[in-house]
Design a protein around this motif. Structure first.
Motif, PDB file in Angstrom:
ATOM      1  N   ASP A 111     -40.625 -24.245 -48.246  1.00 12.50           N
ATOM      2  CA  ASP A 111     -40.644 -23.454 -49.477  1.00 12.50           C
ATOM      3  C   ASP A 111     -39.889 -24.103 -50.634  1.00 12.50           C
ATOM      4  OD1 ASP A 111     -42.308 -21.364 -48.757  1.00 12.50           O
ATOM      5  OD2 ASP A 111     -40.706 -20.169 -47.879  1.00 12.50           O
ATOM      6  N   ASN A 112     -39.498 -25.353 -50.479  1.00 12.86           N
ATOM      7  CA  ASN A 112     -38.878 -26.129 -51.565  1.00 12.86           C
ATOM      8  C   ASN A 112     -37.585 -25.489 -52.069  1.00 12.86           C
ATOM      9  OD1 ASN A 112     -41.084 -27.900 -51.447  1.00 12.86           O
ATOM     10  ND2 ASN A 112     -42.210 -26.751 -53.005  1.00 12.86           N
ATOM     11  N   LEU A 113     -36.765 -25.017 -51.134  1.00 10.28           N
ATOM     12  CA  LEU A 113     -35.487 -24.452 -51.529  1.00 10.28           C
ATOM     13  C   LEU A 113     -34.640 -25.514 -52.223  1.00 10.28           C
ATOM     14  CD1 LEU A 113     -34.557 -22.383 -48.337  1.00 10.28           C
ATOM     15  CD2 LEU A 113     -36.120 -21.813 -50.201  1.00 10.28           C
ATOM     16  N   HIS A 114     -34.005 -25.172 -53.315  1.00 10.42           N
ATOM     17  CA  HIS A 114     -33.131 -26.057 -54.094  1.00 10.42           C
ATOM     18  C   HIS A 114     -33.905 -27.181 -54.765  1.00 10.42           C
ATOM     19  CE1 HIS A 114     -29.244 -24.843 -51.701  1.00 10.42           C
ATOM     20  NE2 HIS A 114     -30.051 -23.823 -51.939  1.00 10.42           N
ATOM     21  N   SER A 115     -35.230 -27.151 -54.696  1.00  7.43           N
ATOM     22  CA  SER A 115     -36.053 -28.227 -55.240  1.00  7.43           C
ATOM     23  C   SER A 115     -36.980 -27.681 -56.321  1.00  7.43           C
ATOM     24  CB  SER A 115     -36.910 -28.857 -54.130  1.00  7.43           C
ATOM     25  OG  SER A 115     -36.112 -29.365 -53.085  1.00  7.43           O
ATOM     26  N   PRO A 116     -37.608 -28.566 -57.089  1.00  8.52           N
ATOM     27  CA  PRO A 116     -38.654 -28.099 -58.002  1.00  8.52           C
ATOM     28  C   PRO A 116     -39.778 -27.409 -57.230  1.00  8.52           C
ATOM     29  CG  PRO A 116     -37.972 -30.324 -58.570  1.00  8.52           C
ATOM     30  CD  PRO A 116     -37.332 -30.009 -57.254  1.00  8.52           C
ATOM     31  N   ASN A 117     -40.431 -26.463 -57.899  1.00  9.83           N
ATOM     32  CA  ASN A 117     -41.578 -25.746 -57.336  1.00  9.83           C
ATOM     33  C   ASN A 117     -41.228 -24.943 -56.089  1.00  9.83           C
ATOM     34  OD1 ASN A 117     -43.399 -26.944 -59.325  1.00  9.83           O
ATOM     35  ND2 ASN A 117     -43.070 -28.836 -58.178  1.00  9.83           N
ATOM     36  N   GLU A 118     -40.051 -24.311 -56.127  1.00  6.26           N
ATOM     37  CA  GLU A 118     -39.713 -23.376 -55.058  1.00  6.26           C
ATOM     38  C   GLU A 118     -40.791 -22.303 -54.976  1.00  6.26           C
ATOM     39  OE1 GLU A 118     -36.241 -20.101 -53.876  1.00  6.26           O
ATOM     40  OE2 GLU A 118     -35.865 -21.580 -55.452  1.00  6.26           O
ATOM     41  N   LYS A 119     -41.107 -21.881 -53.751  1.00  5.56           N
ATOM     42  CA  LYS A 119     -42.194 -20.923 -53.578  1.00  5.56           C
ATOM     43  C   LYS A 119     -41.886 -19.950 -52.447  1.00  5.56           C
ATOM     44  CE  LYS A 119     -44.727 -24.102 -50.534  1.00  5.56           C
ATOM     45  NZ  LYS A 119     -44.511 -23.345 -49.273  1.00  5.56           N
ATOM     46  N   TYR A 120     -42.665 -18.895 -52.418  1.00  2.00           N
ATOM     47  CA  TYR A 120     -42.554 -17.899 -51.341  1.00  2.00           C
ATOM     48  C   TYR A 120     -43.924 -17.279 -51.160  1.00  2.00           C
ATOM     49  CZ  TYR A 120     -40.219 -14.277 -48.513  1.00  2.00           C
ATOM     50  OH  TYR A 120     -39.794 -13.456 -47.488  1.00  2.00           O
ATOM     51  N   ASP A 121     -44.435 -17.341 -49.951  1.00  3.37           N
ATOM     52  CA  ASP A 121     -45.761 -16.800 -49.679  1.00  3.37           C
ATOM     53  C   ASP A 121     -45.770 -15.284 -49.830  1.00  3.37           C
ATOM     54  OD1 ASP A 121     -45.930 -19.483 -48.623  1.00  3.37           O
ATOM     55  OD2 ASP A 121     -47.742 -18.840 -47.571  1.00  3.37           O
ATOM     56  N   LEU A 122     -46.795 -14.775 -50.489  1.00  6.07           N
ATOM     57  CA  LEU A 122     -46.934 -13.324 -50.597  1.00  6.07           C
ATOM     58  C   LEU A 122     -47.013 -12.684 -49.217  1.00  6.07           C
ATOM     59  CD1 LEU A 122     -49.562 -13.032 -53.492  1.00  6.07           C
ATOM     60  CD2 LEU A 122     -47.127 -12.494 -53.596  1.00  6.07           C
ATOM     61  N   ALA A 123     -47.693 -13.351 -48.293  1.00  7.46           N
ATOM     62  CA  ALA A 123     -47.831 -12.810 -46.941  1.00  7.46           C
ATOM     63  C   ALA A 123     -46.466 -12.650 -46.279  1.00  7.46           C
ATOM     64  CB  ALA A 123     -48.733 -13.717 -46.104  1.00  7.46           C
ATOM     65  N   ASN A 124     -45.570 -13.618 -46.510  1.00  9.80           N
ATOM     66  CA  ASN A 124     -44.232 -13.533 -45.916  1.00  9.80           C
ATOM     67  C   ASN A 124     -43.419 -12.410 -46.556  1.00  9.80           C
ATOM     68  OD1 ASN A 124     -45.386 -16.197 -45.434  1.00  9.80           O
ATOM     69  ND2 ASN A 124     -43.442 -16.692 -44.479  1.00  9.80           N
ATOM     70  N   TYR A 125     -43.538 -12.292 -47.879  1.00 11.25           N
ATOM     71  CA  TYR A 125     -42.833 -11.232 -48.596  1.00 11.25           C
ATOM     72  C   TYR A 125     -43.240  -9.860 -48.077  1.00 11.25           C
ATOM     73  CZ  TYR A 125     -41.517  -8.299 -52.648  1.00 11.25           C
ATOM     74  OH  TYR A 125     -41.002  -7.332 -53.469  1.00 11.25           O
ATOM     75  N   TYR A 126     -44.530  -9.642 -47.979  1.00 13.09           N
ATOM     76  CA  TYR A 126     -45.009  -8.338 -47.505  1.00 13.09           C
ATOM     77  C   TYR A 126     -44.707  -8.131 -46.024  1.00 13.09           C
ATOM     78  CZ  TYR A 126     -47.493  -7.774 -51.944  1.00 13.09           C
ATOM     79  OH  TYR A 126     -47.806  -7.634 -53.274  1.00 13.09           O
ATOM     80  N   LYS A 127     -44.768  -9.204 -45.254  1.00  9.71           N
ATOM     81  CA  LYS A 127     -44.465  -9.075 -43.824  1.00  9.71           C
ATOM     82  C   LYS A 127     -43.004  -8.708 -43.616  1.00  9.71           C
ATOM     83  CE  LYS A 127     -46.871  -9.768 -40.749  1.00  9.71           C
ATOM     84  NZ  LYS A 127     -47.699  -8.841 -39.915  1.00  9.71           N
ATOM     85  N   GLY A 128     -42.129  -9.238 -44.455  1.00  9.48           N
ATOM     86  CA  GLY A 128     -40.724  -8.866 -44.362  1.00  9.48           C
ATOM     87  C   GLY A 128     -40.512  -7.395 -44.639  1.00  9.48           C
ATOM     88  N   ILE A 129     -41.163  -6.890 -45.697  1.00  5.46           N
ATOM     89  CA  ILE A 129     -41.035  -5.466 -46.030  1.00  5.46           C
ATOM     90  C   ILE A 129     -41.580  -4.609 -44.887  1.00  5.46           C
ATOM     91  CG2 ILE A 129     -41.759  -3.671 -47.654  1.00  5.46           C
ATOM     92  CD1 ILE A 129     -41.965  -5.886 -49.798  1.00  5.46           C
TER      93      ILE A 129
END
Length: 454
Positions: free
Chosen positions: A423-441
């Motif tokens: 997910d490019n933590l601390h890097s350019p183009n950090e991202k987070y999958d919508l599927a992961n976000y919703y799965k966490g909720i």
């Protein structure tokens, strides 16, 4: 619980839009020019907790950026879960490598691109929406407390004082943190530990001013060259760290643990392709997953000096600088490693330069037991929504406050992260999958359900 799923499906667009609004706030704790943005973000987090159903949410001032505390107390006789997260983010540099504005979130190929999307706004906000889900469906089985700080990315310098002064306020039965990753959506995992950290900055000085490289080159030591040689000497031909005593306190992983880690799926070619490298690098005798989980490391995070602007300037610089971090494993102590590192740099520094090294911040490694009630509840929750049991793994990153929490509050920590290593933590183009976000909720309410049943 079908009622949770129905509520989340009905409000998923709003859940996303609220996160995008949070991501638009440039809450960079390391930069003084973002002080007002930090407060704006803290206020936004406080408001989101109240709107989600917290009985109260307030800002606690510190010597740095404010801490957000919130709670929903349903019944004092029920177990209490303390959720930790952070609203501050890393600097977005280098900006020219971003495909879109770091604080102008965009959704592309099912992923949110923005600084903080995964680390940690997207992940702590899952807990806020999980709280709302349980409150609105009248199914909250625990008490929930939130501690969302604004200085994690700079080492949490003011959190210890807050925790020590507010033990009764933070009283709970377990600490739940989503600031880690899992292997993949197909292979869910739970981090059972994070590494510690020692982060220093080094300044090397040669001549008392910048010099003309033609007039003085070859007669005076160049600080950049000397610093580069010193840093290069910190690893040997097997990529083993050469600082005397560095490995003395390392608790070696057992064969059983290494065997368990080997069960995690890993495709080396996909790993290399994702990173754009031809060959992997690391300590001889260990696999890639072992190098990033059970072994300590030393990395150069930045190096600079001399003229770095556009065009040419023939200068022999007066100074050179570097930032160096060590990731630590169980039984290593950050203050001891910091001293070993600084002492070693002073020892190997040649007499034609002077050196100054100082600590930025540090933290201790942490392991969570897999037989704890919290871990079992997290494993059951993931199995309920993913349809398979999670694999226990060791995380490579650091959450410096973990050891502090256990020492001061006497609580075990459960890491239930939904990010990915890619997910490019601390890097350019950090991202987070919508599927992961919703799965966490979707998954977090199950943790509360199963923890309440312990």
């Amino acid at each position: 619980m079908q009622v949770w799923k129905e509520y989340q499906e009905q409000h998923k667009d709003r859940f996303l839009n609220e996160l995008l609004d949070l991501l638009r706030i440039p809450s960079v704790s390391a930069r003084s020019e973002h002080k007002e943005d930090m407060r704006k973000c803290a206020e936004a987090v406080r408001s989101s907790l109240l709107q989600a159903g917290a009985d109260k949410a307030e800002l606690h001032e510190t010597a740095g950026h404010p801490i957000v505390y919130g709670e929903r107390i349903t019944d004092p006789s029920k177990p209490t879960v303390l959720v930790y997260g952070h609203y501050d983010v890393q600097p977005a540099d280098p900006l020219n490598l971003w495909h879109s504005g770091p604080f102008e979130p965009v959704i592309k190929d099912g992923k949110i691109y923005a600084r903080g999307a995964c680390d940690d706004k997207g992940q702590f906000y899952m807990h806020v929406k999980a709280l709302e889900t349980m409150v609105q469906t009248n199914t909250l089985p625990t008490n929930i407390k939130f501690l969302i700080e604004g200085e994690e990315e700079v080492g949490s310098p003011n959190l210890a004082n807050f925790v020590k002064a507010n033990k009764e306020l933070l009283k709970a039965d377990v600490i739940l943190i989503s600031d880690t990753a899992m292997i993949s959506m197909d292979t869910p995992s739970i981090d059972i530990g994070v590494r510690g950290l020692s982060y220093i900055e080094v300044e090397v000085t040669g001549p008392n001013r910048d010099l003309h490289s033609g007039v003085y080159g070859g007669a005076v030591a160049n600080p950049i060259t000397i610093l580069a040689k010193m840093i290069a000497s910190l690893h040997d031909e097997n990529n083993h760290i050469t600082i005397p005593g560095f490995y003395d306190d390392v608790v070696e992983a057992t064969e059983a643990e290494r065997k368990l880690m080997a069960e995690a799926p890993f495709n080396e070619q996909e790993y290399k392709d994702d990173l754009g490298v031809k060959t992997l690098w690391g300590e001889k005798g260990f696999t890639t997953n072992e190098r990033t989980g059970i072994r300590p490391t030393l990395e150069l995070n930045g190096i600079w000096g001399g003229y770095t602007g556009e065009g040419a300037k023939t200068v022999l610089p007066s100074k050179a600088f570097a930032k160096i971090s060590c990731r630590l494993v169980p039984n290593q102590q950050s203050d001891k490693i910091t001293k070993l590192l600084i002492d070693h740099l002073n020892k190997i520094a040649p007499d034609y330069i002077t050196i100054k090294a100082e600590l930025h911040h540090g933290g201790e490694p942490y392991m969570t037991p897999i037989d704890s009630d919290g871990y079992k509840a997290a494993a059951r929750a993931i199995e309920a929504t993913f349809g398979k049991s999670p694999i226990p793994v060791r995380g490579g990153g650091s959450i410096p406050i973990c050891a502090l929490f256990e020492k001061e509050l006497g609580l075990k920590i459960v890491f239930m992260g939904f990010g990915l290593d890619s997910d490019n933590l601390h890097s350019p183009n950090e991202k987070y999958d919508l599927a992961n976000y919703y799965k966490g909720i979707e998954t977090i309410p199950y943790f509360h359900k199963f923890f309440a049943e312990k």
